[in-house]
Design a protein around this motif. Structure first.
Motif, PDB file in Angstrom:
ATOM      1  N   ASP A   1      -4.296   4.655  -9.716  1.00 53.78           N
ATOM      2  CA  ASP A   1      -5.427   4.624  -8.772  1.00 53.78           C
ATOM      3  C   ASP A   1      -5.936   3.188  -8.596  1.00 53.78           C
ATOM      4  O   ASP A   1      -6.324   2.789  -7.495  1.00 53.78           O
ATOM      5  CB  ASP A   1      -6.576   5.575  -9.190  1.00 53.78           C
ATOM      6  CG  ASP A   1      -6.792   5.670 -10.679  1.00 53.78           C
ATOM      7  OD1 ASP A   1      -6.086   4.986 -11.429  1.00 53.78           O
ATOM      8  OD2 ASP A   1      -7.690   6.432 -11.095  1.00 53.78           O
TER       9      ASP A   1
ATOM     10  N   SER B   1       0.832  -1.214   0.000  1.00 58.91           N
ATOM     11  CA  SER B   1       0.000   0.000   0.000  1.00 58.91           C
ATOM     12  C   SER B   1       0.861   1.256   0.000  1.00 58.91           C
ATOM     13  O   SER B   1       0.570   2.223  -0.716  1.00 58.91           O
ATOM     14  CB  SER B   1      -0.909   0.029   1.233  1.00 58.91           C
ATOM     15  OG  SER B   1      -1.801  -1.028   1.194  1.00 58.91           O
TER      16      SER B   1
ATOM     17  N   LEU C   1     -12.405   4.847  -2.673  1.00 58.98           N
ATOM     18  CA  LEU C   1     -11.573   5.857  -3.314  1.00 58.98           C
ATOM     19  C   LEU C   1     -10.168   5.749  -2.715  1.00 58.98           C
ATOM     20  O   LEU C   1      -9.962   6.122  -1.562  1.00 58.98           O
ATOM     21  CB  LEU C   1     -12.182   7.240  -3.030  1.00 58.98           C
ATOM     22  CG  LEU C   1     -11.909   8.375  -3.980  1.00 58.98           C
ATOM     23  CD1 LEU C   1     -12.344   8.052  -5.398  1.00 58.98           C
ATOM     24  CD2 LEU C   1     -12.605   9.633  -3.484  1.00 58.98           C
ATOM     25  N   PRO C   2      -9.195   5.246  -3.506  1.00 55.02           N
ATOM     26  CA  PRO C   2      -7.868   5.004  -2.922  1.00 55.02           C
ATOM     27  C   PRO C   2      -7.233   6.236  -2.260  1.00 55.02           C
ATOM     28  O   PRO C   2      -6.571   6.108  -1.239  1.00 55.02           O
ATOM     29  CB  PRO C   2      -7.040   4.536  -4.121  1.00 55.02           C
ATOM     30  CG  PRO C   2      -8.038   3.908  -5.033  1.00 55.02           C
ATOM     31  CD  PRO C   2      -9.282   4.734  -4.881  1.00 55.02           C
ATOM     32  N   LEU C   3      -7.457   7.412  -2.824  1.00 55.73           N
ATOM     33  CA  LEU C   3      -6.830   8.607  -2.241  1.00 55.73           C
ATOM     34  C   LEU C   3      -7.361   8.888  -0.834  1.00 55.73           C
ATOM     35  O   LEU C   3      -6.700   9.511  -0.013  1.00 55.73           O
ATOM     36  CB  LEU C   3      -7.072   9.833  -3.133  1.00 55.73           C
ATOM     37  CG  LEU C   3      -6.216  11.054  -2.781  1.00 55.73           C
ATOM     38  CD1 LEU C   3      -4.746  10.812  -3.101  1.00 55.73           C
ATOM     39  CD2 LEU C   3      -6.696  12.308  -3.492  1.00 55.73           C
TER      40      LEU C   3
ATOM     41  N   LEU D   1     -10.161  15.078  -8.783  1.00 59.07           N
ATOM     42  CA  LEU D   1     -10.898  14.383  -7.715  1.00 59.07           C
ATOM     43  C   LEU D   1     -11.717  15.313  -6.817  1.00 59.07           C
ATOM     44  O   LEU D   1     -12.848  14.967  -6.449  1.00 59.07           O
ATOM     45  CB  LEU D   1      -9.935  13.530  -6.871  1.00 59.07           C
ATOM     46  CG  LEU D   1      -9.525  12.201  -7.509  1.00 59.07           C
ATOM     47  CD1 LEU D   1      -8.481  11.498  -6.655  1.00 59.07           C
ATOM     48  CD2 LEU D   1     -10.748  11.297  -7.673  1.00 59.07           C
TER      49      LEU D   1
ATOM     50  N   PHE E   1       0.914   3.805  -3.051  1.00 53.75           N
ATOM     51  CA  PHE E   1       0.431   5.164  -2.787  1.00 53.75           C
ATOM     52  C   PHE E   1       1.473   6.208  -3.196  1.00 53.75           C
ATOM     53  O   PHE E   1       1.126   7.255  -3.759  1.00 53.75           O
ATOM     54  CB  PHE E   1       0.066   5.312  -1.308  1.00 53.75           C
ATOM     55  CG  PHE E   1      -0.642   6.595  -1.001  1.00 53.75           C
ATOM     56  CD1 PHE E   1      -1.917   6.833  -1.501  1.00 53.75           C
ATOM     57  CD2 PHE E   1      -0.044   7.581  -0.236  1.00 53.75           C
ATOM     58  CE1 PHE E   1      -2.583   8.028  -1.237  1.00 53.75           C
ATOM     59  CE2 PHE E   1      -0.695   8.772   0.033  1.00 53.75           C
ATOM     60  CZ  PHE E   1      -1.970   8.993  -0.469  1.00 53.75           C
TER      61      PHE E   1
ATOM     62  N   VAL F   1      -8.730   6.228   1.102  1.00 59.05           N
ATOM     63  CA  VAL F   1      -8.541   5.019   1.917  1.00 59.05           C
ATOM     64  C   VAL F   1      -7.084   4.810   2.327  1.00 59.05           C
ATOM     65  O   VAL F   1      -6.789   4.575   3.501  1.00 59.05           O
ATOM     66  CB  VAL F   1      -9.033   3.762   1.149  1.00 59.05           C
ATOM     67  CG1 VAL F   1      -8.726   2.502   1.928  1.00 59.05           C
ATOM     68  CG2 VAL F   1     -10.515   3.853   0.866  1.00 59.05           C
ATOM     69  N   VAL F   2      -6.172   4.888   1.359  1.00 51.04           N
ATOM     70  CA  VAL F   2      -4.792   4.462   1.630  1.00 51.04           C
ATOM     71  C   VAL F   2      -4.107   5.302   2.717  1.00 51.04           C
ATOM     72  O   VAL F   2      -3.558   4.729   3.662  1.00 51.04           O
ATOM     73  CB  VAL F   2      -3.961   4.395   0.332  1.00 51.04           C
ATOM     74  CG1 VAL F   2      -2.540   3.960   0.630  1.00 51.04           C
ATOM     75  CG2 VAL F   2      -4.596   3.411  -0.641  1.00 51.04           C
TER      76      VAL F   2
ATOM     77  N   TYR G   1       1.382   6.654  -6.782  1.00 49.59           N
ATOM     78  CA  TYR G   1       0.136   7.358  -7.136  1.00 49.59           C
ATOM     79  C   TYR G   1       0.303   8.868  -6.944  1.00 49.59           C
ATOM     80  O   TYR G   1       0.135   9.647  -7.889  1.00 49.59           O
ATOM     81  CB  TYR G   1      -0.972   6.799  -6.250  1.00 49.59           C
ATOM     82  CG  TYR G   1      -2.378   7.314  -6.476  1.00 49.59           C
ATOM     83  CD1 TYR G   1      -2.817   7.793  -7.707  1.00 49.59           C
ATOM     84  CD2 TYR G   1      -3.297   7.291  -5.422  1.00 49.59           C
ATOM     85  CE1 TYR G   1      -4.115   8.235  -7.882  1.00 49.59           C
ATOM     86  CE2 TYR G   1      -4.606   7.726  -5.589  1.00 49.59           C
ATOM     87  CZ  TYR G   1      -5.007   8.202  -6.816  1.00 49.59           C
ATOM     88  OH  TYR G   1      -6.298   8.633  -6.988  1.00 49.59           O
TER      89      TYR G   1
ATOM     90  N   ASN H   1      -3.581   1.106  -6.500  1.00 51.25           N
ATOM     91  CA  ASN H   1      -3.883   1.340  -5.083  1.00 51.25           C
ATOM     92  C   ASN H   1      -5.122   0.576  -4.635  1.00 51.25           C
ATOM     93  O   ASN H   1      -5.179   0.097  -3.512  1.00 51.25           O
ATOM     94  CB  ASN H   1      -4.073   2.842  -4.831  1.00 51.25           C
ATOM     95  CG  ASN H   1      -2.761   3.534  -4.572  1.00 51.25           C
ATOM     96  OD1 ASN H   1      -2.358   3.698  -3.423  1.00 51.25           O
ATOM     97  ND2 ASN H   1      -2.069   3.904  -5.625  1.00 51.25           N
ATOM     98  N   LEU H   2      -6.106   0.481  -5.521  1.00 50.08           N
ATOM     99  CA  LEU H   2      -7.295  -0.306  -5.175  1.00 50.08           C
ATOM    100  C   LEU H   2      -6.904  -1.771  -4.970  1.00 50.08           C
ATOM    101  O   LEU H   2      -7.395  -2.440  -4.060  1.00 50.08           O
ATOM    102  CB  LEU H   2      -8.356  -0.173  -6.271  1.00 50.08           C
ATOM    103  CG  LEU H   2      -9.717  -0.784  -5.957  1.00 50.08           C
ATOM    104  CD1 LEU H   2     -10.357  -0.095  -4.757  1.00 50.08           C
ATOM    105  CD2 LEU H   2     -10.650  -0.690  -7.153  1.00 50.08           C
TER     106      LEU H   2
ATOM    107  N   VAL I   1      -5.363  -2.078  -1.605  1.00 48.28           N
ATOM    108  CA  VAL I   1      -6.415  -2.053  -0.580  1.00 48.28           C
ATOM    109  C   VAL I   1      -7.137  -3.398  -0.523  1.00 48.28           C
ATOM    110  O   VAL I   1      -7.440  -3.918   0.557  1.00 48.28           O
ATOM    111  CB  VAL I   1      -7.418  -0.906  -0.886  1.00 48.28           C
ATOM    112  CG1 VAL I   1      -8.670  -1.040  -0.047  1.00 48.28           C
ATOM    113  CG2 VAL I   1      -6.767   0.438  -0.648  1.00 48.28           C
TER     114      VAL I   1
END
Lengths: 131, 286
Positions: A75, A23, B232-234, A44, A27, B236-237, A30, A78-79, A82
């Motif tokens: 993005d 992660s 939304l990764p921004l 966003l 991140f 969550v992470v 990202y 990153n998902l 998660v």
């Protein structure tokens, strides 16, 4: 501490550390802009106050398992990171099922097996039409 | 909230990581699961839609409790034997709750969240722990061997414990899982009293096991949010990186820090965030 609990703790520790490391790296890729996202970061703030269904419709983001095809976008990378947290418990339970059967603890073994099935079904999108 | 759109995007991950870290420490100490603080705080004071906040809340509580899990299991404060059947009941119901929650109107959900969080604050305030000693286990508890031995380093005592009222425990954790799925909460606020007051697990075992149950329940519900595009990764992470660091610190502090002061801090924060969510949901303070 019995073998089952010790094994679960060890696997949980390792899996969680992997999830954390993946992660963190994903991140940084990202937010640094090293890998291009599907939805630009600057856009966003205009989108994240919308309901998820509207967000998905406007950005063209896939639902279900469709994001797997977009892992090259930061993005969705990153998902993916998660989503690793969503499989940690499944992996730990799957590891202790044979231990419980071997120890002759059949009620606990069947409960653990049922939990594996529920988690696997949820991850597969069985309850939500995921694909 | 229009003003929030003018703030650069990178401010929000930093703020989320900071909030996540602080909640991570406090949540483990109070045995409440971070989601119950994260969702009302971020849902009320940050600009994100509640769908994303609830998805993040589930993953937030999940990551925090996963991080604390190994330490809690090794110290004997969490009992996997106790957690497994209750986690199964909760995780099945949490999936149903997540599906219901994603189909509800956001304003109604926010107002209900406010009411729920205020109610939870009062429950935490009024709930007294019970050290009930050894109880006579029911047949199901005997079959599942819901018992253990816990050494309390703070008190210097060793406690042999058993539980009872197993069926009522299943029902309680089914209801807790459902609510957790609807609102994206960790639901530890209810786990601890259910384990301690209802099933007679020692308080520290209840707190430790509560964290592990949250990790199981939320693993199921989180997938509903992931599959529906509500993650939304921004958001969550950074939150989960913060909470994982905070939770590890919290788990280490748990054996020595008195829970009373932490509990009061949690009650005050929840009341503030709960009233804010209620006012936002009813349109009185957007």
């Amino acid at each position: 501490m019995d073998l089952m609990q010790a094994t679960y703790a060890r696997w949980l520790d390792i899996a969680t550390r992997i999830g954390f490391a993946v992660s963190l790296v994903a991140f940084l890729l990202y937010v640094s802009g090293a890998i291009e996202p599907l939805v630009p970061l600057e856009q966003l703030p205009q989108l994240w106050n919308l309901p998820a269904s509207r967000f998905v419709a406007l950005t063209g983001e896939p639902t279900g398992w469709g994001w797997l095809a977009l892992l090259a976008k930061s993005d969705f990378l990153n998902l993916g990171a998660v989503a690793l947290f969503g499989v940690v418990t499944l992996v730990c339970y799957a590891r202790i099922v044979p231990l419980l059967f071997a120890a002759g603890e059949r009620p606990q073994a069947y409960i653990a097996l049922a939990q594996v099935v529920v988690l696997a079904a949820a991850a597969a999108g069985f309850f939500t039409g995921g694909r | 909230m229009e003003a929030a759109a003018t703030i650069p995007w990178w401010v929000w991950p930093i703020a989320l990581a900071t909030v996540g870290f602080l909640i991570g420490v406090v949540a483990v100490l109070a045995g409440i699961g971070g989601g119950v603080l994260f969702v009302p705080i971020v849902g009320s004071f940050f600009p994100f839609h509640l769908d994303f906040v609830r998805g993040a809340g589930l993953l937030f509580a999940l990551a925090g409790t996963l991080a604390a899990g190994p330490q809690l299991l090794r110290s004997g404060m969490a009992s996997l034997r106790l957690v497994m059947p209750l986690g199964l009941a909760g995780s099945i119901c949490s999936v149903a709750g997540a599906i219901v929650g994603l189909g509800m109107n956001a304003d109604l959900l926010q107002a209900l969240l406010g009411v729920l969080v205020i109610a939870i604050a009062f429950v935490i305030w009024l709930t007294r722990s019970a050290e009930v000693g050894i109880v006579d286990p029911d047949a199901l508890a005997r079959m599942l061997k819901l018992e253990g031995r816990f050494t309390d380093p703070a008190a210097g005592t060793r406690i042999d414990w058993k539980t009872h009222r197993t069926l009522a425990g299943f029902a309680a954790f089914g209801a807790i899982g459902f609510l957790g799925g609807v609102f994206g909460l960790g639901a530890g606020f209810a786990n601890v009293p259910a384990l301690n007051l209802l099933m007679a697990a020692p308080l520290k075992v209840a707190v430790g096991s509560s964290a592990l149950i949250i990790s199981i329940i939320n693993s199921s519900a989180a997938w509903v949010y992931i599959h529906r595009g509500a993650v939304l990764p921004l958001l969550v992470v950074p939150s989960i990186l913060g909470v994982m660091l905070g939770s590890r610190l919290g788990a280490r502090l748990l054996e020595t820090v008195p829970a009373k002061q932490v509990r009061w801090l949690v009650i005050v924060v929840m009341l503030v965030a709960g009233f804010r969510a209620l006012l936002r949901g009813t349109g009185l303070w957007i």
